[in-house]
Design a protein around this motif. Structure first.
Motif, PDB file in Angstrom:
ATOM      1  N   VAL A  47       3.901 -54.831 -16.455  1.00 38.24           N
ATOM      2  CA  VAL A  47       4.238 -54.098 -15.222  1.00 38.24           C
ATOM      3  C   VAL A  47       5.436 -53.198 -15.509  1.00 38.24           C
ATOM      4  O   VAL A  47       6.369 -53.638 -16.183  1.00 38.24           O
ATOM      5  CB  VAL A  47       4.589 -55.107 -14.105  1.00 38.24           C
ATOM      6  N   PRO A  54      -3.770 -59.207  -9.773  1.00 38.33           N
ATOM      7  CA  PRO A  54      -4.445 -60.512  -9.755  1.00 38.33           C
ATOM      8  C   PRO A  54      -5.380 -60.677  -8.565  1.00 38.33           C
ATOM      9  O   PRO A  54      -6.374 -61.365  -8.667  1.00 38.33           O
ATOM     10  CB  PRO A  54      -3.288 -61.515  -9.678  1.00 38.33           C
ATOM     11  N   ASN A  55      -5.061 -60.032  -7.446  1.00 37.76           N
ATOM     12  CA  ASN A  55      -5.909 -60.194  -6.256  1.00 37.76           C
ATOM     13  C   ASN A  55      -7.178 -59.365  -6.309  1.00 37.76           C
ATOM     14  O   ASN A  55      -8.234 -59.816  -5.902  1.00 37.76           O
ATOM     15  CB  ASN A  55      -5.124 -59.844  -4.992  1.00 37.76           C
ATOM     16  N   PHE A 178       9.081 -62.573 -19.823  1.00 41.15           N
ATOM     17  CA  PHE A 178      10.364 -63.117 -19.370  1.00 41.15           C
ATOM     18  C   PHE A 178      10.771 -64.405 -20.081  1.00 41.15           C
ATOM     19  O   PHE A 178      11.797 -64.990 -19.726  1.00 41.15           O
ATOM     20  CB  PHE A 178      10.334 -63.335 -17.846  1.00 41.15           C
ATOM     21  N   GLN A 205      15.264 -61.936  -9.303  1.00 36.45           N
ATOM     22  CA  GLN A 205      14.650 -63.206  -8.931  1.00 36.45           C
ATOM     23  C   GLN A 205      15.591 -64.389  -9.106  1.00 36.45           C
ATOM     24  O   GLN A 205      16.711 -64.242  -9.597  1.00 36.45           O
ATOM     25  CB  GLN A 205      13.371 -63.422  -9.767  1.00 36.45           C
TER      26      GLN A 205
ATOM     27  N   ARG B  15       1.389 -63.896  -1.330  1.00 33.94           N
ATOM     28  CA  ARG B  15       0.719 -62.659  -1.750  1.00 33.94           C
ATOM     29  C   ARG B  15      -0.441 -62.913  -2.704  1.00 33.94           C
ATOM     30  O   ARG B  15      -1.434 -62.206  -2.689  1.00 33.94           O
ATOM     31  CB  ARG B  15       1.727 -61.728  -2.426  1.00 33.94           C
ATOM     32  N   TYR B  16      -0.266 -63.905  -3.573  1.00 35.49           N
ATOM     33  CA  TYR B  16      -1.229 -64.043  -4.663  1.00 35.49           C
ATOM     34  C   TYR B  16      -2.035 -65.337  -4.649  1.00 35.49           C
ATOM     35  O   TYR B  16      -2.656 -65.667  -5.644  1.00 35.49           O
ATOM     36  CB  TYR B  16      -0.505 -63.901  -6.013  1.00 35.49           C
ATOM     37  N   ALA B  19      -5.582 -65.045  -5.800  1.00 39.79           N
ATOM     38  CA  ALA B  19      -5.717 -64.879  -7.250  1.00 39.79           C
ATOM     39  C   ALA B  19      -5.608 -66.230  -7.960  1.00 39.79           C
ATOM     40  O   ALA B  19      -6.338 -66.506  -8.921  1.00 39.79           O
ATOM     41  CB  ALA B  19      -4.644 -63.926  -7.765  1.00 39.79           C
ATOM     42  N   MET B 182       0.329 -65.862 -15.518  1.00 39.92           N
ATOM     43  CA  MET B 182       1.161 -64.957 -16.328  1.00 39.92           C
ATOM     44  C   MET B 182       1.223 -63.573 -15.688  1.00 39.92           C
ATOM     45  O   MET B 182       2.260 -62.923 -15.667  1.00 39.92           O
ATOM     46  CB  MET B 182       0.602 -64.839 -17.749  1.00 39.92           C
ATOM     47  N   ARG B 183       0.072 -63.134 -15.179  1.00 39.96           N
ATOM     48  CA  ARG B 183       0.030 -61.804 -14.532  1.00 39.96           C
ATOM     49  C   ARG B 183       0.912 -61.793 -13.289  1.00 39.96           C
ATOM     50  O   ARG B 183       1.677 -60.851 -13.070  1.00 39.96           O
ATOM     51  CB  ARG B 183      -1.413 -61.453 -14.142  1.00 39.96           C
ATOM     52  N   SER B 185       3.398 -63.750 -12.695  1.00 47.37           N
ATOM     53  CA  SER B 185       4.785 -63.889 -13.156  1.00 47.37           C
ATOM     54  C   SER B 185       5.370 -62.535 -13.571  1.00 47.37           C
ATOM     55  O   SER B 185       6.502 -62.209 -13.249  1.00 47.37           O
ATOM     56  CB  SER B 185       4.817 -64.881 -14.325  1.00 47.37           C
ATOM     57  N   SER B 186       4.557 -61.715 -14.285  1.00 51.45           N
ATOM     58  CA  SER B 186       5.043 -60.390 -14.704  1.00 51.45           C
ATOM     59  C   SER B 186       5.299 -59.490 -13.497  1.00 51.45           C
ATOM     60  O   SER B 186       6.232 -58.715 -13.486  1.00 51.45           O
ATOM     61  CB  SER B 186       4.028 -59.688 -15.600  1.00 51.45           C
ATOM     62  N   ARG B 187       4.425 -59.609 -12.497  1.00 50.01           N
ATOM     63  CA  ARG B 187       4.553 -58.738 -11.328  1.00 50.01           C
ATOM     64  C   ARG B 187       5.733 -59.120 -10.457  1.00 50.01           C
ATOM     65  O   ARG B 187       6.358 -58.263  -9.852  1.00 50.01           O
ATOM     66  CB  ARG B 187       3.287 -58.836 -10.459  1.00 50.01           C
ATOM     67  N   THR B 188       5.980 -60.434 -10.349  1.00 41.47           N
ATOM     68  CA  THR B 188       7.010 -60.884  -9.417  1.00 41.47           C
ATOM     69  C   THR B 188       8.324 -61.161 -10.125  1.00 41.47           C
ATOM     70  O   THR B 188       9.338 -61.393  -9.469  1.00 41.47           O
ATOM     71  CB  THR B 188       6.563 -62.173  -8.714  1.00 41.47           C
ATOM     72  N   ALA B 189       8.313 -61.148 -11.465  1.00 41.82           N
ATOM     73  CA  ALA B 189       9.490 -61.499 -12.275  1.00 41.82           C
ATOM     74  C   ALA B 189      10.040 -62.867 -11.858  1.00 41.82           C
ATOM     75  O   ALA B 189      11.240 -63.092 -11.902  1.00 41.82           O
ATOM     76  CB  ALA B 189      10.572 -60.417 -12.170  1.00 41.82           C
ATOM     77  N   PRO B 191       9.085 -66.201 -13.123  1.00 42.21           N
ATOM     78  CA  PRO B 191       8.307 -67.132 -13.956  1.00 42.21           C
ATOM     79  C   PRO B 191       8.485 -68.595 -13.569  1.00 42.21           C
ATOM     80  O   PRO B 191       7.534 -69.365 -13.626  1.00 42.21           O
ATOM     81  CB  PRO B 191       8.828 -66.870 -15.376  1.00 42.21           C
ATOM     82  N   ILE B 192       9.688 -68.971 -13.107  1.00 41.70           N
ATOM     83  CA  ILE B 192       9.921 -70.385 -12.816  1.00 41.70           C
ATOM     84  C   ILE B 192       9.030 -70.845 -11.650  1.00 41.70           C
ATOM     85  O   ILE B 192       8.315 -71.842 -11.751  1.00 41.70           O
ATOM     86  CB  ILE B 192      11.412 -70.642 -12.484  1.00 41.70           C
ATOM     87  N   LEU B 195       5.207 -70.604 -12.733  1.00 43.95           N
ATOM     88  CA  LEU B 195       4.792 -71.610 -13.720  1.00 43.95           C
ATOM     89  C   LEU B 195       4.816 -73.013 -13.108  1.00 43.95           C
ATOM     90  O   LEU B 195       3.981 -73.851 -13.446  1.00 43.95           O
ATOM     91  CB  LEU B 195       5.672 -71.548 -14.970  1.00 43.95           C
TER      92      LEU B 195
END
Lengths: 263, 226
Positions: A47, A54-55, A178, A205, B15-16, B19, B182-183, B185-189, B191-192, B195
């Motif tokens: 990104v 994903p959706n 990350f 975040q 949001r996801y 998915a 993973m996708r 996580s990349s979009r929302t930054a 990861p914690i 995951l």
């Protein structure tokens, strides 16, 4: 974004390709694309450059708009082939697609495996350090007591070694961009180097509260990003370079950069 | 009431979540495929290993050993890149994953069933032969059903292992749960958060599969008590 590929994998695939003469790749993908009527583009998630929503399960981003424009210029249909950062370059060498259009940093080391186009954009790097790291002097990272997390296979390893040769480098093998930030946030590393854009995203975040960007907003070493084709695919490479230069003169590159990167 | 609940949930989940559901379904789909193809193929492989002609037996043993002694990740890489080069046919991540999983699960199931067959008393075969029971009937009605039921705990373990192994498919970009996480996580930054959610989904699904397998085991054991 910069977890590029396993070069070992790329080399293994090259060897496999070379022993299989009956299905050897053509050296003129441009003609193949026109004959086939489809442009095949390999993409790995990152990104905002190119990522699958994903959706909706649809690719979107800067390079997706670029790929659509490219297919339009060629008068063919666009087919985006899903890849991961581990398989992006082996997939290109194996002929699963004609071009890898992902935000690859073009470095001399990588250019020995694939042929890069001219740069279509450049991004600067910045250091992410523990929130309690003293001061804003990057020189303090060049100490034997410092551990710097690096995303394996990325372009940052060489830059880290250049600026902090004394520091201990901790390689992090992951497809998650990350992962090195998490190493810093969890206290297993003192710092990491990544492109400034991703660093800013992480800082917004929860995990970002335990880290900070060294020097506030200091970017350095603007590094070119380029598309990759198979070595020897000269006609396609020439065409792509002309197309990139043309997009810069028409303002398309800038327009899409503002749309997706916001600067 | 609903707004209190949604306020507590992390933003990425709101949001996801479709998915994540879709990613989990893709993982389960590949597991179902691994069982549907791998289990019957495993039975065939086990019988060939024990009773097949030498011409067929040796390559099958070599295949099983090759698959069992190499990591699934390596096999997936090989399948994904070797097929287009060696045969000139393009292979999508899903097709490569389906081939890799079916091949691997067939070999693992075959070893479970082969162990069960070897544990059966030799006298059963002799008695069946003495009674004039044909080979087809001997294998399909007498030996295999017993071997399958006796090795159900081992096969249940294999099923759970393959459920977890579906996460490896993310390396070749199959949009299963791990890749989807993973996708996101990349979009929302984040990861914690992502995951952790992914781990919980795996734990719930894995627990559900383990529970269902135990029930199946108990039911079949009861029916076949001898």
């Amino acid at each position: 974004m910069y977890k590029w590929t396993s070069f070992v994998g790329a080399i293994a695939v090259s060897v496999l390709a070379s022993v299989s003469a009956s299905h050897a790749q053509s050296n003129d993908s441009l003609t193949d694309i026109k004959t086939r009527g489809t442009l095949r583009v390999g993409m790995a998630d990152s990104v905002p450059s190119q990522s699958k929503n994903p959706n909706t399960d649809q690719w979107e981003g800067y390079n997706v708009d670029m790929a659509q424009n490219l297919a339009g210029q060629l008068g063919v249909k666009l087919e985006i082939v899903d890849a991961s950062w581990s398989t992006l370059i082996p997939g290109l060498v194996a002929g699963q697609y004609d071009i890898a259009m992902s935000d690859l940093f073009a470095t001399p080391k990588r250019a020995q495996t694939v042929a890069f186009t001219n740069a279509y954009m450049s991004l600067g790097f910045s250091w992410v350090v523990r929130a309690d790291f003293p001061g804003d002097d990057a020189g303090k990272l060049n100490e034997t007591s410092i551990t710097i997390a690096n995303l394996s296979g990325g372009a940052m390893g060489d830059v880290i070694r250049k600026y902090a040769p004394k520091a201990k480098i901790k390689e992090v093998a992951s497809d998650n961009v990350f992962s090195p930030h998490l190493e810093v946030a969890s206290g297993r590393a003192d710092a990491t180097l990544m492109d400034h854009y991703n660093n800013l995203q992480f800082l917004k975040q929860e995990g970002g509260k335990k880290v900070r960007i060294l020097g506030g907003d200091v970017q350095f070493q603007q590094t070119p990003m380029a598309y990759a084709v198979r070595p020897g695919d000269q006609r396609l490479l020439n065409f792509l370079n002309t197309w990139i230069a043309y997009n810069q003169t028409t303002g398309l590159s800038e327009e899409l950069r503002r749309k997706w990167y916001g600067f | 009431m609903f707004s209190i609940l949604t306020d507590l949930l992390p933003d990425f989940l709101l949001r996801y979540w479709p998915a994540l559901v879709s990613g989990a379904l893709v993982s389960l789909k590949f597991l179902a495929w691994a069982i549907a193809i791998g289990f019957p193929a495993g039975m065939g492989i086990a019988v060939i290993q024990l009773n097949g002609p030498a011409l067929l037996r040796l390559p099958v043993i070599a295949l099983v050993e090759m698959v069992r002694n190499t990591p699934l990740l390596v096999q997936l890489w090989w399948i994904h890149f070797a097929i287009p080069i060696l045969f000139g046919a393009r292979s999508s991540p899903e097709v490569s994953a389906a081939i890799g999983l079916a091949l691997s699960s067939a070999c693992y199931f075959s070893e479970n069933i082969r162990g069960g067959l070897l544990a059966l008393p030799e006298g059963q075969r002799e008695a069946a032969t003495g009674l004039g029971i044909g080979r087809w009937c001997l294998w399909t009605r007498i030996l295999l059903p017993q071997a399958i039921i006796d090795t159900l705990p081992a096969s249940a373990n294999t099923v759970l292992s393959f459920f977890k192994a579906t996460s490896i498919l993310s390396v070749i970009a199959v949009p299963e749960l791990m890749m989807t996480a993973m996708r996101i996580s990349s979009r929302t930054a984040d990861p914690i958060g992502v995951l952790t959610t992914m781990t919980l989904i795996y734990a719930v699904l894995g627990g559900g599969i383990a529970f269902a397998l135990r029930r199946l085991e108990a039911a079949l054991m009861l029916r076949s008590r001898r």
